[in-house]
Design an enzyme around this catalytic site. Structure first.
Site, PDB file in Angstrom:
ATOM      1  N   ASP A   1       0.861  -1.185   0.000  1.00  0.00           N
ATOM      2  CA  ASP A   1       0.000   0.000   0.000  1.00  0.00           C
ATOM      3  C   ASP A   1       0.896   1.233   0.000  1.00  0.00           C
ATOM      4  O   ASP A   1       2.126   1.127  -0.079  1.00  0.00           O
ATOM      5  CB  ASP A   1      -0.951  -0.044   1.202  1.00  0.00           C
ATOM      6  CG  ASP A   1      -0.216  -0.041   2.532  1.00  0.00           C
ATOM      7  OD1 ASP A   1       1.017   0.163   2.540  1.00  0.00           O
ATOM      8  OD2 ASP A   1      -0.867  -0.252   3.564  1.00  0.00           O
TER       9      ASP A   1
ATOM     10  N   ASP B   1      -7.876  -7.847   1.082  1.00  0.00           N
ATOM     11  CA  ASP B   1      -6.781  -7.993   2.046  1.00  0.00           C
ATOM     12  C   ASP B   1      -7.272  -7.494   3.374  1.00  0.00           C
ATOM     13  O   ASP B   1      -8.064  -6.543   3.433  1.00  0.00           O
ATOM     14  CB  ASP B   1      -5.580  -7.158   1.623  1.00  0.00           C
ATOM     15  CG  ASP B   1      -5.788  -5.693   1.946  1.00  0.00           C
ATOM     16  OD1 ASP B   1      -5.370  -5.268   3.051  1.00  0.00           O
ATOM     17  OD2 ASP B   1      -6.376  -4.966   1.124  1.00  0.00           O
TER      18      ASP B   1
ATOM     19  N   CYS C   1     -11.668 -29.374   7.700  1.00  0.00           N
ATOM     20  CA  CYS C   1     -10.612 -28.427   7.310  1.00  0.00           C
ATOM     21  C   CYS C   1      -9.324 -29.170   6.946  1.00  0.00           C
ATOM     22  O   CYS C   1      -8.929 -30.117   7.613  1.00  0.00           O
ATOM     23  CB  CYS C   1     -10.353 -27.435   8.434  1.00  0.00           C
ATOM     24  SG  CYS C   1      -9.074 -26.235   8.040  1.00  0.00           S
TER      25      CYS C   1
ATOM     26  N   CYS D   1      -6.281 -27.644   6.739  1.00  0.00           N
ATOM     27  CA  CYS D   1      -5.097 -26.854   7.097  1.00  0.00           C
ATOM     28  C   CYS D   1      -4.132 -27.680   7.944  1.00  0.00           C
ATOM     29  O   CYS D   1      -4.504 -28.706   8.509  1.00  0.00           O
ATOM     30  CB  CYS D   1      -5.495 -25.569   7.828  1.00  0.00           C
ATOM     31  SG  CYS D   1      -5.800 -25.762   9.597  1.00  0.00           S
TER      32      CYS D   1
ATOM     33  N   CYS E   1      -5.485 -28.297  11.554  1.00  0.00           N
ATOM     34  CA  CYS E   1      -6.573 -29.271  11.692  1.00  0.00           C
ATOM     35  C   CYS E   1      -6.131 -30.683  11.311  1.00  0.00           C
ATOM     36  O   CYS E   1      -6.670 -31.661  11.813  1.00  0.00           O
ATOM     37  CB  CYS E   1      -7.781 -28.827  10.872  1.00  0.00           C
ATOM     38  SG  CYS E   1      -8.633 -27.428  11.645  1.00  0.00           S
TER      39      CYS E   1
ATOM     40  N   HIS F   1      -4.755 -21.612  10.474  1.00  0.00           N
ATOM     41  CA  HIS F   1      -6.132 -22.081  10.257  1.00  0.00           C
ATOM     42  C   HIS F   1      -6.975 -21.003   9.573  1.00  0.00           C
ATOM     43  O   HIS F   1      -7.659 -21.275   8.573  1.00  0.00           O
ATOM     44  CB  HIS F   1      -6.782 -22.492  11.575  1.00  0.00           C
ATOM     45  CG  HIS F   1      -8.226 -22.839  11.417  1.00  0.00           C
ATOM     46  ND1 HIS F   1      -8.644 -24.064  10.944  1.00  0.00           N
ATOM     47  CD2 HIS F   1      -9.365 -22.108  11.605  1.00  0.00           C
ATOM     48  CE1 HIS F   1      -9.960 -24.074  10.860  1.00  0.00           C
ATOM     49  NE2 HIS F   1     -10.423 -22.899  11.257  1.00  0.00           N
TER      50      HIS F   1
END
Lengths: 411, 411
Positions: B114, B289, B327, B329, B332, B358
């Site tokens: 940014d 974002d 999940c 991830c 998990c 996660h």
């Protein structure tokens, strides 16, 4: 010290120990001719451990800021868990319900748990020490608890580590010879009670004995002979690195090691720094554990072959190279020292991880190098070369850090 | 607003932009017939980005507590860096010396930076806003700095991101229509100055334009039309999610999206939550974002398909299953919810990592699912189904959290 019942039990235990060689064994691969150093191989239900070895400490079922995969990649073969912390939070019964510490924390390698005694004496609000055990209040919520040689065996069975330790008592430094003897003798009586109690729990766990004796050479030799004669497959040396000058610690090992059976692995409890590892190996120690490498890392102290450096130092702000050029750790392979310096300055969490990984890898590579030097018959040269190059933290720096950590703990 | 010189420059820039298609492109892969949702593909020098996409925020050259490898494994395709923070520490020139942000932080995928403007207005001690730019004092050490449309282009060139943003001004919520217009018009003049300045720097970087207009529908449409007509290859919608009710934000997008060129990717700056992603896609947004997924994770708020849960809750103490059964991830796949709960209770650093991974994975899987639904022609059903199941944090909880974070920032 032993009544007839426990003597009978101990005799049976010796037999048990022999039949247990399937779950635990120690083999000596090589011995140094000019020191007490040796290279060995320990077998446990969760894997093989080459010695000498450094064991990272995972107090609360996690080695602070490092994942199990990262530990594995850094060369960790066995880690520690602290019974005191785990029994209070989340609780040993809960961990048992989750299949033990291995599956709870997602580490499938060997684990060693201590007895909790050291933390009761240093962290907990001790209420009463008796022949029965140690009553204390939790540092978390003030709840009342009691550790006995017997219930520690049950708690550690619930945690499910491969190697477990019995409840012991260490004498403060300094202390009178009388206090030293009293603590040692109680430790011996508790060791026998622990052996008897252990037989009621998981046969796949291996109970080490703990040698005490404070800073009295004769007591150290006596304790080593006594504990070494009991059917413990391994031996931990306790009550050292409790505030004494390092020279005193090494002096004590000169009494302990010759009095221990050659055939059992020797664990120097709560030690230590890189230089401690190098010196301790020459004094016959096989296993080491300490929070120091990860704790100093979190404060910016990183190990290199020439000594400990502070990554906070401004000279690292523009350093394009890694923390140490020859280091093969994840941090040094992927990040400049300047980036690690930036993360510390910015108080970013990734810093604690990258710094801890570096120091853990340093300790494990050092242990592997020590082993290789013993196998090659060149340990004395390796030791002298290392110590000539490595600039350790001074006693003064050590004292200041100890005070700071103690103060932080009391808050 | 434009003098002749800059008009000539802008004409040249249009040509430049076309010849730049080698370094940046956006292709629409599918469009929804019942909403403004579309699936697309962005090409950048550091890789391809399927849209809709969520971009994790790495404010200080690190996504808090998560490593680049973990971001990659969680499906991250592009991450953000904050120019304001990086220019102050470690400094953009230092990062340039290290080969730019990619090599400094060991992330070889696309990066967006940014302009620093938002943080100057919200974090810095703003001293003076003028047509020239924004003078401010660092929140770190009080040192004086100035951001102008021109030097922001230089600073972002030094950081070396693939996508960069120009200096803009957002109007506070609420504000008068007059203030809203003034901020918008200055943003427009600064956009033109940024385009001219950008041409002096790295051609491999792509400058997006920023749409402002506060909460005035007509201004939003005017800003979208104006910024959309300039030779920006992509467009960011700024000045939303600054404290207004969510309905106001969505209302503004109904003015913005129809006024934007169809062919350019649209980035909703600083947004948002899972439900924001689902709704925003239907209003024509391609890129999102926000620090929210990682920030709420560090406070124990974890995303599941049925809503945000607090892992601190006692019901997780004995939960053998993962945070969410389906999940995929790292957290998990390898840890019980009870272990994650334990790490939070014990304030262990590994908690922040496991929780952040996660939530990042949740956002990126959600973005991929949104994309798949658009390609399959079933986005409206996906949206309605998701919103029916997902219980978002209430406006009251959002307000309380915002206050808490604001207070923490001021400390």
């Amino acid at each position: 010290m032993c009544d007839n019942t426990s003597t009978a039990n101990l005799t049976r235990l010796v037999v048990d120990q022999e039949s247990m060689s399937a779950v635990f064994s120690f083999r000596i691969d090589a011995e140094c001719h000019d020191s007490w150093a040796r290279a060995g191989t320990i077998q446990t239900p969760h894997g093989t451990i080459p010695t000498p070895i450094f064991m990272p400490v995972g107090t609360q079922a996690t080695v602070k800021s490092v994942s199990p995969e990262e530990l594995r990649e850094a060369g960790a073969k066995i880690i520690l868990g602290n019974t005191y912390h785990l029994m209070l939070r989340p609780g040993s019964k809960l961990i048992e319900e989750f299949g033990g510490l291995h599956s709870f924390m997602h580490w499938d390698g060997p684990i060693l748990t201590d007895s909790g005694g050291f933390q009761v004496f240093s962290l907990g609000h001790l209420r009463k020490l008796s022949e029965e055990g140690a009553a204390f209040k939790s540092h978390l919520d003030g709840s009342a608890h009691m550790l006995t040689p017997e219930n520690v065996m049950q708690i550690e069975a619930e945690l499910g580590a491969d190697i477990i330790l019995p409840l012991d008592i260490y004498a403060a430094y300094p202390c009178s010879p009388g206090d030293a003897r009293e603590a040692m003798e109680r430790t011996h009586r508790w060791a026998e009670r622990a052996l008897v109690a252990k037989a009621r729990h998981r046969p796949e766990q291996t109970l080490f004995g703990i040698v005490q004796g404070a800073f009295e050479g004769d007591l150290r030799a006596e304790s080593a002979a006594f504990i070494g004669s009991l059917p413990f497959p391994g031996l931990s040396i306790g009550g050292l690195s409790v505030g004494e000058p390092k020279a005193r610690m090494w002096e004590m090992l000169r009494y302990v090691t010759p009095a221990l059976p050659r055939s059992k692995p020797r664990h120097l409890l709560g030690v230590g720094s890189p230089e401690d590892l190098v010196i301790g190996v020459g004094l016959g120690m096989d296993m080491f554990d300490c929070v120091l490498p990860t704790r100093v890392a979190r404060h910016g102290g990183l190990f290199t072959r020439s000594g400990r450096v502070s990554i906070r130092n401004t000279r690292f702000r523009t350093e394009h190279g890694p923390i140490e050029e020859s280091c093969d750790c994840y941090t040094c392979r992927n990040y400049s020292a300047a980036y690690v310096h930036h993360l510390l300055r910015a108080e970013e969490q990734l810093f604690y991880r990258l710094a801890s990984i570096h120091n853990i890898r340093f300790m494990l590579r050092l242990a592997a190098d020590l082993r290789a030097s013993i196998l090659a018959g060149s340990y004395p040269a390796f030791r002298d070369d290392f110590l000539a190059r490595y600039r350790p933290a001074s006693e003064q720096v050590r004292d200041e850090q100890r005070e700071k950590w103690r103060a932080a703990k009391l808050r």
